[in-house]
Design a protein around this motif. Structure first.
Motif: not given
Length: 286
Positions: A252-273
Motif C-alpha cells: 500500500c505504501m508503495e502505491a501511495l509513494d508512487t503517486l507522490s513520486g509521479l507528482l514530484w517528477s511532473t512538477e520538476h521535469g524529472d524523467v527518470e523518476v
C-alpha cells in the motif's frame, strides 16, 4: 562567496575543521539540495550540508548524535559541528561511492543488500515499541489531495488502486510497531566501499520514529523490482521475514509513494523518476 561557499558557511566550515583548501559542490540535481565536499589543509575531507528547513536540520542532528553508535564506526558519518541558525552541519567523509548507478558484480550487489538489511535492523531496533499509525496518517490523509493534483495523469484503474491502498493502509497501520527509521533508505544514500566491501549510510535528514516498513518502500519499487535475489539478501541481513501485515503495508505504501513520486517528477521535469513511477504502477496493477 569565499572558497566557493557563501561567506557565513565558509566561516562555519573553517571554525569547524580548520583551513579549507578545496570545495566541490556535491549537491543533488534538485533545488533544495546543498552539499559541499571540503578538503582541509591538515585534517582531510569533510562534508558541509545546509538543510532546507529546521525540521530536516533537527532530524539529522538528532540522528547523528543518538542513533549512529549502533551502526559501528564508519557505517555513518560522524557529526563534527552543527549550526541551527545556518541550518548547517559538518560531518566526516567516508570511503566509498554512492551505490545508485554503480555497476557491481551480482555477488557484490547481494553483499551490499545483505549489509543494508543488517544496518536497517540495527536502526529499527531502536526507539519505542508502541502501537499507532505514526508515519502513515499523513500520507493516507493526503491521498485525495494528491489525486486531485494528479488529475489527468492517472488512468481510472490507477486511481482506484491508490484509493484501495489508502483504505487498506488505514486499517493495517495501527497494528504496526513504531521505531527509529532512516526515512530515505535507498541506493542514493548508500555508500559502498569496493575495497573493503563495506556499506555505510548517509543523509539522515528524514530520520524519525515511524513504522520500520517505510524504509523498504523505495527498495521495493527500485532495486528490488525484478531482482528477488536482492530482496532475499536484504532480509537475510535483516534477520527475519516480513509479517503478513508488514507485506500488506509495504504494498500500500508503495502505491501511495508512487503517486507522490509521479507528482514530484511532473512538477520538476524529472524523467527518470516519472518512468520509475509509471513502471511501479504497471507492476502493482499486475
Amino acid at each position: 562567496m569565499a572558497s566557493g561557499l557563501p561567506d557565513a558557511l565558509a566561516a562555519f566550515a573553517s571554525a569547524s575543521v580548520g583551513e579549507v583548501v578545496g570545495v566541490v559542490d556535491r549537491s543533488w540535481a534538485r533545488e533544495n539540495s546543498a552539499v559541499w565536499e571540503l578538503t582541509t589543509a591538515s585534517a582531510g575531507r569533510f562534508f558541509l550540508k545546509r538543510h532546507p528547513s529546521s525540521k530536516f536540520h533537527e532530524r539529522e542532528v538528532t540522528a547523528l548524535r543518538q542513533l549512529m553508535p549502533c551502526l559501528e564506526r564508519d557505517r555513518a558519518p560522524e557529526l563534527v559541528a552543527a549550526d541551527r541558525g545556518l541550518l548547517a552541519v559538518v560531518v566526516t567523509a567516508l570511503p566509498g561511492e554512492v551505490a545508485l548507478g554503480a555497476a557491481l558484480p551480482v555477488a557484490e550487489e547481494r553483499e551490499l543488500y545483505l549489509q543494508a538489511g543488517l544496518l536497517a535492523s540495527r536502526i529499527h531496533s531502536l526507539g519505542i515499541e508502541v502501537s499507532g499509525a505514526q508515519g502513515f496518517e499523513g500520507v493516507v490523509g493526503r491521498c485525495e489531495e494528491h489525486l486531485r493534483e494528479a488529475d489527468g495523469l492517472l488512468a481510472s484503474q490507477e486511481v482506484a488502486l491508490v484509493r484501495e491502498c489508502a483504505a487498506r493502509l488505514a486499517v493495517v497501520a495501527p497494528s504496526l510497531p513504531v521505531n527509529a527509521t532512516h526515512g530515505d533508505f535507498q541506493p542514493r544514500n548508500f555508500l559502498w566501499d569496493r575495497n573493503q566491501r563495506r556499506l555505510a549510510l548517509i543523509d539522515f535528514e528524514r530520520a524519525e520514529l515511524g513504522p520500520p516498513i517505510r524504509d523498504l518502500v523505495r527498495l521495493e519499487s527500485g532495486p528490488w523490482d525484478g531482482r528477488p535475489d536482492l530482496r532475499e539478501a536484504f532480509l537475510n541481513g535483516y534477520g527475519r521475514q516480513l509479517t503478513a501485515r508488514e507485506r500488506a503495508a509495504l504494498l500500500c505504501m508503495e502505491a501511495l509513494d508512487t503517486l507522490s513520486g509521479l507528482l514530484w517528477s511532473t512538477e520538476h521535469g524529472d524523467v527518470e523518476v516519472a518512468q520509475r513511477a509509471r513502471a511501479s504502477f504497471a507492476r502493482l496493477l499486475r
